[in-house]
Design an enzyme around this catalytic site. Structure first.
Site: not given
Length: 452
Positions: A104, A246, A248
């Site tokens: 992430s 971000d 992902d």
């Protein structure tokens, strides 16, 4: 062995905490838990596997695919796609499970393994516990039940996933984005191709930054955790708004035309009113976490929208939404879940919906976001303490009671252990920033004293 699963999958430094062996073993265990739940005569279990562009994702993907195929699961490799795309494809393709390799918003050395159950849903705690139990049982010596011959899983690339996901995003938009100028910061991450393609197909004029991932630069000084580049680009290009994801792309933060940040609480407020206007906000209710700004709660009360607050973590928001049929929820960090169109936070979808509201109303994002006033909020991370005793320390409880008495009805205090790091987070809100800082500093000292 401590619990492997944190608040969002299994995460750690790739090739140190998160090794190929661990990824392979977890994948076999997940296959036994998630795929066997739907086993019936003639059925071959299927998994969708995607990743973000981190260099470590290449060998971890290989390990995950090997583990799944060795357990008799057919694997569809969708390549570099956002987490919500993997969740969507898991559902729409009728797969038994999905796997996303990503850490992430974390820095490049980290990586993680996220599992999705059938339908593209995040796992409940009990499913994660079952996967851990199966993994640990075999790690300590019990042999796996391994298929042979035609029973092993087959692996193929599924390149159609990109267009399927983008088409889905465009199809659910309430209106087009023609005439809107948008700057997109993709964090050199998983949405580097998807998000620009979706915004362009929806009619927006786009300027992009952070769209050249090389495996090493994900989240590096860009994206939703570093908004300075986006703020400058929006002002420089005279854009209507900026959107940042971000690594992902399961979260979205925004910047208005003046370069001012619009956080997840403000985005939720804008979308809540937009959805209520078109009768899509079921029960006129939005779900958020206890970390939401007090200003968000006050704004929703004023607008006649009910607010339900959960523990921190988008999974808990989602559980509340699914249990009661609510349509909108999210976090201040930019995880926004629009449950009619996604099973998890979807940063690209959120950005598109926000842009659609601007186009539909003809109002600026600054004007739309002014529906709520953010109260000053101070967050202090206190490292190197025993986070497990946050809720049991009498000394700390007394310090919190004193802080709450001092703040009265104009502020609030929240202490919580991090789900992914060895620290305790101290959050204080107050009408005055200096007051908030003062109280937060004293509470941080109390945490060190009580839990150090």
């Amino acid at each position: 062995m401590g619990r492997l699963f944190g608040t969002d999958g299994v995460r750690g430094v790739a090739n140190a905490d998160l090794t190929a062996e661990l990824a392979l073993g977890l994948s076999v265990a997940a296959a036994h838990v998630l795929a066997e739940a739907g086993t019936f005569e003639g059925h071959r279990p299927v998994a969708v596997v995607g990743r973000d562009p981190r260099a470590s994702g290449e060998f971890l993907e290989a390990a995950v695919v090997a583990g799944l195929a060795s357990a008799g699961v057919d694997v569809l490799r969708v390549g570099v796609l956002p987490t919500p795309a993997v969740a969507y494809l898991t559902g729409v393709l009728g797969a038994d499970l999905g796997v996303m390799l990503s850490a992430s918003h974390n820095a490049m050395p980290d990586n993680g393994v996220k599992f999705f159950a059938r339908g593209g849903h995040k796992l409940a705690d009990e499913l994660e516990d079952r996967i851990e139990a199966v993994y640990d049982e075999h790690r300590t010596g019990a042999p796996w039940d391994r298929p042979t011959g035609s029973g092993v899983g087959r692996v193929r690339s599924y390149d159609e996933g990109f267009d399927q996901y983008v088409a889905h995003l465009i199809a659910v938009l309430p209106n087009r984005l023609d005439g809107l100028k948008v700057v997109l910061d993709e964090a050199h991450g998983a949405a580097a191709r998807v998000s620009p393609e979706a915004f362009a197909r929806a009619g927006a004029e786009i300027i992009t930054i952070g769209t050249a991932p090389n495996g090493l630069n994900i989240n590096d000084g860009c994206g939703s955790t570093h908004l300075d580049l986006l703020k400058a680009a929006v002002v420089e290009h005279g854009a209507d708004l900026g959107v940042a994801h971000d690594g992902d792309a399961d979260r979205c933060l925004a910047v208005d035309h003046t370069g001012a940040e619009v956080d997840g609480d403000q985005i939720l407020a804008v979308l809540a009113l937009a959805m209520r206007e078109r009768s899509a906000l079921r029960s006129d209710t939005v779900v958020a976490t206890v970390m939401s700004n007090l200003g968000f709660k006050l704004a929703m009360e004023r607008e006649g929208v009910s607010l339900i607050q959960t523990a921190v973590g988008d999974r808990y928001v989602l559980e509340e939404m699914k249990e009661h049929g609510y349509a909108l929820g999210g976090e201040q960090s930019g995880h926004v879940i629009i449950l009619d169109h996604a099973t998890t936070g979807d940063g690209t979808l959120t950005g598109l919906m926000l842009a659609a509201r601007i186009t539909q109303t003809g109002r600026t994002l600054q004007d739309l976001a002014s529906v709520m006033e953010r109260l000053p909020q101070v967050l202090v991370n206190v490292p190197d303490v025993d986070r497990s005793r946050v809720n049991s320390s009498a000394e700390l409880a007394a310090a919190v009671v004193e802080a709450e008495r001092e703040l009265g009805t104009t502020g609030r205090v929240l202490l919580r252990p991090s789900g992914t790091e060895p620290l305790v987070r101290v959050m204080v809100e107050a009408a005055d920033i200096d007051h908030a800082r003062s109280v937060a500093g004293r509470l941080a000292d109390a945490v060190k004293s009580a839990l150090g």
